[in-house]
Scaffold this motif. Structure first.
Motif, PDB file in Angstrom:
ATOM      1  N   GLY A 132       0.808  -1.209   0.000  1.00 13.89           N
ATOM      2  CA  GLY A 132       0.000   0.000   0.000  1.00 13.89           C
ATOM      3  C   GLY A 132       0.843   1.262   0.000  1.00 13.89           C
ATOM      4  O   GLY A 132       0.523   2.239  -0.691  1.00 13.89           O
ATOM      5  N   ALA A 133       1.934   1.254   0.765  1.00 16.29           N
ATOM      6  CA  ALA A 133       2.819   2.423   0.807  1.00 16.29           C
ATOM      7  C   ALA A 133       3.465   2.657  -0.554  1.00 16.29           C
ATOM      8  O   ALA A 133       3.594   3.802  -1.003  1.00 16.29           O
ATOM      9  CB  ALA A 133       3.890   2.224   1.881  1.00 16.29           C
ATOM     10  N   VAL A 134       3.886   1.578  -1.214  1.00 17.88           N
ATOM     11  CA  VAL A 134       4.485   1.704  -2.545  1.00 17.88           C
ATOM     12  C   VAL A 134       3.470   2.290  -3.524  1.00 17.88           C
ATOM     13  O   VAL A 134       3.788   3.187  -4.319  1.00 17.88           O
ATOM     14  CB  VAL A 134       4.995   0.334  -3.039  1.00 17.88           C
ATOM     15  N   ALA A 135       2.238   1.798  -3.475  1.00 13.19           N
ATOM     16  CA  ALA A 135       1.202   2.295  -4.383  1.00 13.19           C
ATOM     17  C   ALA A 135       0.923   3.775  -4.149  1.00 13.19           C
ATOM     18  O   ALA A 135       0.731   4.545  -5.102  1.00 13.19           O
ATOM     19  CB  ALA A 135      -0.077   1.474  -4.219  1.00 13.19           C
ATOM     20  N   GLU A 136       0.903   4.206  -2.896  1.00 13.64           N
ATOM     21  CA  GLU A 136       0.639   5.612  -2.606  1.00 13.64           C
ATOM     22  C   GLU A 136       1.767   6.504  -3.109  1.00 13.64           C
ATOM     23  O   GLU A 136       1.513   7.591  -3.660  1.00 13.64           O
ATOM     24  CB  GLU A 136       0.428   5.794  -1.106  1.00 13.64           C
ATOM     25  N   MET A 159      12.584   7.768 -11.071  1.00 14.09           N
ATOM     26  CA  MET A 159      12.519   6.492 -10.359  1.00 14.09           C
ATOM     27  C   MET A 159      13.421   6.496  -9.129  1.00 14.09           C
ATOM     28  O   MET A 159      13.122   5.844  -8.128  1.00 14.09           O
ATOM     29  CB  MET A 159      12.881   5.344 -11.296  1.00 14.09           C
ATOM     30  N   MET A 160      14.519   7.254  -9.180  1.00 14.61           N
ATOM     31  CA  MET A 160      15.357   7.386  -7.986  1.00 14.61           C
ATOM     32  C   MET A 160      14.580   8.065  -6.873  1.00 14.61           C
ATOM     33  O   MET A 160      14.623   7.653  -5.711  1.00 14.61           O
ATOM     34  CB  MET A 160      16.628   8.167  -8.326  1.00 14.61           C
ATOM     35  N   GLU A 161      13.851   9.106  -7.229  1.00 21.25           N
ATOM     36  CA  GLU A 161      13.044   9.823  -6.242  1.00 21.25           C
ATOM     37  C   GLU A 161      11.917   8.938  -5.709  1.00 21.25           C
ATOM     38  O   GLU A 161      11.663   8.894  -4.489  1.00 21.25           O
ATOM     39  CB  GLU A 161      12.458  11.085  -6.873  1.00 21.25           C
ATOM     40  N   LEU A 162      11.236   8.236  -6.593  1.00 16.62           N
ATOM     41  CA  LEU A 162      10.144   7.361  -6.167  1.00 16.62           C
ATOM     42  C   LEU A 162      10.654   6.264  -5.241  1.00 16.62           C
ATOM     43  O   LEU A 162      10.083   6.013  -4.164  1.00 16.62           O
ATOM     44  CB  LEU A 162       9.471   6.743  -7.398  1.00 16.62           C
ATOM     45  N   ALA A 163      11.726   5.591  -5.638  1.00 15.11           N
ATOM     46  CA  ALA A 163      12.239   4.477  -4.836  1.00 15.11           C
ATOM     47  C   ALA A 163      12.765   4.971  -3.490  1.00 15.11           C
ATOM     48  O   ALA A 163      12.593   4.299  -2.458  1.00 15.11           O
ATOM     49  CB  ALA A 163      13.335   3.741  -5.601  1.00 15.11           C
ATOM     50  N   LEU A 164      13.408   6.133  -3.480  1.00 19.00           N
ATOM     51  CA  LEU A 164      13.922   6.673  -2.220  1.00 19.00           C
ATOM     52  C   LEU A 164      12.773   7.024  -1.279  1.00 19.00           C
ATOM     53  O   LEU A 164      12.816   6.718  -0.079  1.00 19.00           O
ATOM     54  CB  LEU A 164      14.790   7.897  -2.493  1.00 19.00           C
ATOM     55  N   ARG A 165      11.739   7.671  -1.801  1.00 22.08           N
ATOM     56  CA  ARG A 165      10.604   8.029  -0.949  1.00 22.08           C
ATOM     57  C   ARG A 165       9.910   6.774  -0.416  1.00 22.08           C
ATOM     58  O   ARG A 165       9.488   6.734   0.747  1.00 22.08           O
ATOM     59  CB  ARG A 165       9.616   8.903  -1.710  1.00 22.08           C
ATOM     60  N   ALA A 166       9.812   5.738  -1.236  1.00 24.49           N
ATOM     61  CA  ALA A 166       9.153   4.511  -0.783  1.00 24.49           C
ATOM     62  C   ALA A 166       9.947   3.838   0.330  1.00 24.49           C
ATOM     63  O   ALA A 166       9.392   3.455   1.366  1.00 24.49           O
ATOM     64  CB  ALA A 166       8.958   3.566  -1.968  1.00 24.49           C
ATOM     65  N   VAL A 167      11.262   3.691   0.143  1.00 25.10           N
ATOM     66  CA  VAL A 167      12.048   3.006   1.168  1.00 25.10           C
ATOM     67  C   VAL A 167      12.168   3.855   2.416  1.00 25.10           C
ATOM     68  O   VAL A 167      12.143   3.337   3.543  1.00 25.10           O
ATOM     69  CB  VAL A 167      13.435   2.589   0.621  1.00 25.10           C
ATOM     70  N   ILE A 433       4.555  -3.365  -8.696  1.00 19.36           N
ATOM     71  CA  ILE A 433       3.444  -2.464  -8.377  1.00 19.36           C
ATOM     72  C   ILE A 433       3.633  -1.113  -9.065  1.00 19.36           C
ATOM     73  O   ILE A 433       2.721  -0.581  -9.713  1.00 19.36           O
ATOM     74  CB  ILE A 433       3.307  -2.293  -6.854  1.00 19.36           C
ATOM     75  N   ALA A 434       4.832  -0.545  -8.935  1.00 21.10           N
ATOM     76  CA  ALA A 434       5.071   0.765  -9.532  1.00 21.10           C
ATOM     77  C   ALA A 434       4.972   0.716 -11.046  1.00 21.10           C
ATOM     78  O   ALA A 434       4.329   1.579 -11.671  1.00 21.10           O
ATOM     79  CB  ALA A 434       6.447   1.278  -9.111  1.00 21.10           C
TER      80      ALA A 434
END
Length: 474
Positions: A132-136, A159-167, A433-434
């Motif tokens: 759920g966090a990844v999807a958001e 994608m660097m920004e997305l992956a960093l925010r998710a982790v 998911i992403a």
């Protein structure tokens, strides 16, 4: 038998002498490795086969690299004889001194204790709770793209920004923005420092007040401070009060809270410094690797519209308009094949180093005790013995039948053996998911058809990786 014993006593295992890549007088292949290490490894394999010696550096400071490019050799180093191949080289020492003695860098009992404490936090059930966090976070990226200038995005940066925010969200809960800002600012300084020192034949001590040392020390101080602050706040609040990771986060706790609570009679628990080491390693390994896989999946699909259309059709058929969840990984086999093929062509860890403890034989060649051993997924993933027409993008290589026909270590983007990446299921979960949500919302057309890359701590791009995006709702 006497000859074999004589070779072993001399520090060289049985087997033929390893062929050498020709270099230039005095420096060997140093300049080639500095300018294009991945191309140099490919050339070594093409000219000399699957076990090649490369020398680099001036006399007295010369390094000898024993490069192993076969799937069978990779399995020997990472799995069947893993105890003989340690993370004792200069690069790992520099990584350890900058990012701490976490799971990626620790060894022996330190590593075993850490693995036992951390493993329960990476079960499939626990990791699936982060969907759920990844999807958001992916939805936030899609919303931002509505304002993309000229309808063009750089998928590497995005994608660097997305992956960093998710982790960061999964690690810290609501403490995301401050962490992301610090990592964005400090990681590039520290990683460049590690690379420069890790591949240099000689280094000045870290405590000398050189400009490079001072810049790296300031970046490390800032990064450590934000981690220490969040860890102290968690410990003051007590365990079981994590701020959550969003919809579908399962237990409602961030990973740091769970790490703080981890413990056993045998292994005790992590102290504050050990917690920081784990957090730093998770930040490093947990976002750059996934970002690379996602960026090149989009880039490759942007160059191959027929595969993009097939992947999108599967996503629409399986998901419709609903938010993807962990169970959808099994329902999206072609999308998973796309990711695996992208990871074959662009492995996030293109080079893996080890140090041989005892003399041994790899692929019929003698490898001396103390040798620097190099595995290169970048090369093995292009070995024509396993991959016909290896530069061609073809997700159908990863059908169950195709995977069954190849040696286990013909594809090893997550390493392997007892030190295989503990987060590989999370990486695949996040990536599927992403990618599903991105493809459902947008069509991608590659603007930069060729993207130069090099080997850093992870695979690095040089220059933009731009795609033109068009809303599928239009």
């Amino acid at each position: 038998m006497a000859a074999v014993e004589s070779q072993a006593r001399a520090g060289r295992g049985p087997g033929a002498e390893v062929p050498s890549l020709e270099g230039i007088p005095l420096l060997g292949s140093l300049l080639d490795l500095k300018s294009d290490s991945l191309g140099t490894y490919l050339r070594a394999q093409a000219q000399h086969g699957d076990v090649v010696r490369i020398t680099a550096g001036p006399p007295g400071l010369r390094a000898e690299l024993y490069c192993v490019f076969s799937a069978e050799g990779a399995q020997q180093v990472l799995a069947s004889q893993s105890a003989n191949f340690r993370k004792d080289n200069t690069f790992y020492q520099e990584l350890r001194e900058s990012f701490g003695n976490g799971l990626l860098t620790s060894q022996d009992e330190d590593y075993l204790r850490q693995r036992r404490l951390v493993q329960p936090l990476f079960t499939k059930r626990r990791v699936d709770g982060y969907a759920g966090a990844v999807a958001e976070e992916t939805q936030a990226t899609l919303t931002a793209w509505e304002q993309a200038p000229g309808g063009i995005v750089d998928v590497s940066d995005e994608m660097m920004e997305l992956a960093l925010r998710a982790v960061a969200r999964i690690l810290f809960g609501t403490d995301v923005d401050a962490t992301v800002d610090v990592v964005d600012r400090c990681f590039p300084v520290i990683t460049e420092y590690v690379l420069r020192r890790g591949y240099s034949p000689a280094n000045v001590p870290r405590n000398w007040p050189t400009p490079g040392n001072r810049r790296a020390a300031a970046a490390m101080d800032e990064l450590y401070a934000v981690c220490d602050r969040i860890i102290a706040e968690r410990r003051t609040a007590g365990t079981g009060t994590g701020s959550g990771t969003g919809t579908g986060s399962g237990a409602g706790e961030d990973l740091l809270s769970l790490l703080s609570a981890a413990g056993s009679t045998q292994d005790g628990e992590f102290d504050a410094a050990e917690l920081r080491d784990q957090v730093l390693i998770f930040l490093l390994a947990g976002h750059e690797t996934t970002a690379t896989s996602l960026a090149f999946s989009l880039h490759l699909l942007g160059r191959h519209p027929e595969h993009q259309a097939r992947a999108r059709e599967e996503v629409l058929r399986v998901l419709g308009d609903r938010t993807p969840e962990a169970a959808d990984l099994e329902r999206l086999p072609y999308l998973t094949q796309v990711l695996k093929e992208a990871m074959r062509l662009y492995p996030a860890a293109p080079v893996i180093g080890r140090s041989a403890v005892d003399a041994t034989e790899i692929g019929g060649h003698a490898v001396p005790a103390g040798s620097n051993v190099i595995l290169a997924p970048w090369v093995t993933h292009r070995n024509p013995r396993y991959w016909p027409d290896p530069e061609r993008f073809d997700p159908d290589r990863f059908t169950p039948e195709g995977e069954a026909e190849r040696p286990r270590y013909a594809w090893f983007p997550f390493g392997g053996g007892p030190r295989a990446c503990i987060g590989q299921h999370f990486s695949m979960l996040e990536s599927v998911i992403a990618l599903a949500m991105l493809l459902r919302a947008y069509e991608f057309e590659a603007v930069d058809t060729e993207v130069p890359v090099s080997a850093g701590i992870t695979l690095r791009t040089h220059g933009p990786t731009r795609c033109r995006i068009r809303s599928t709702a239009a």
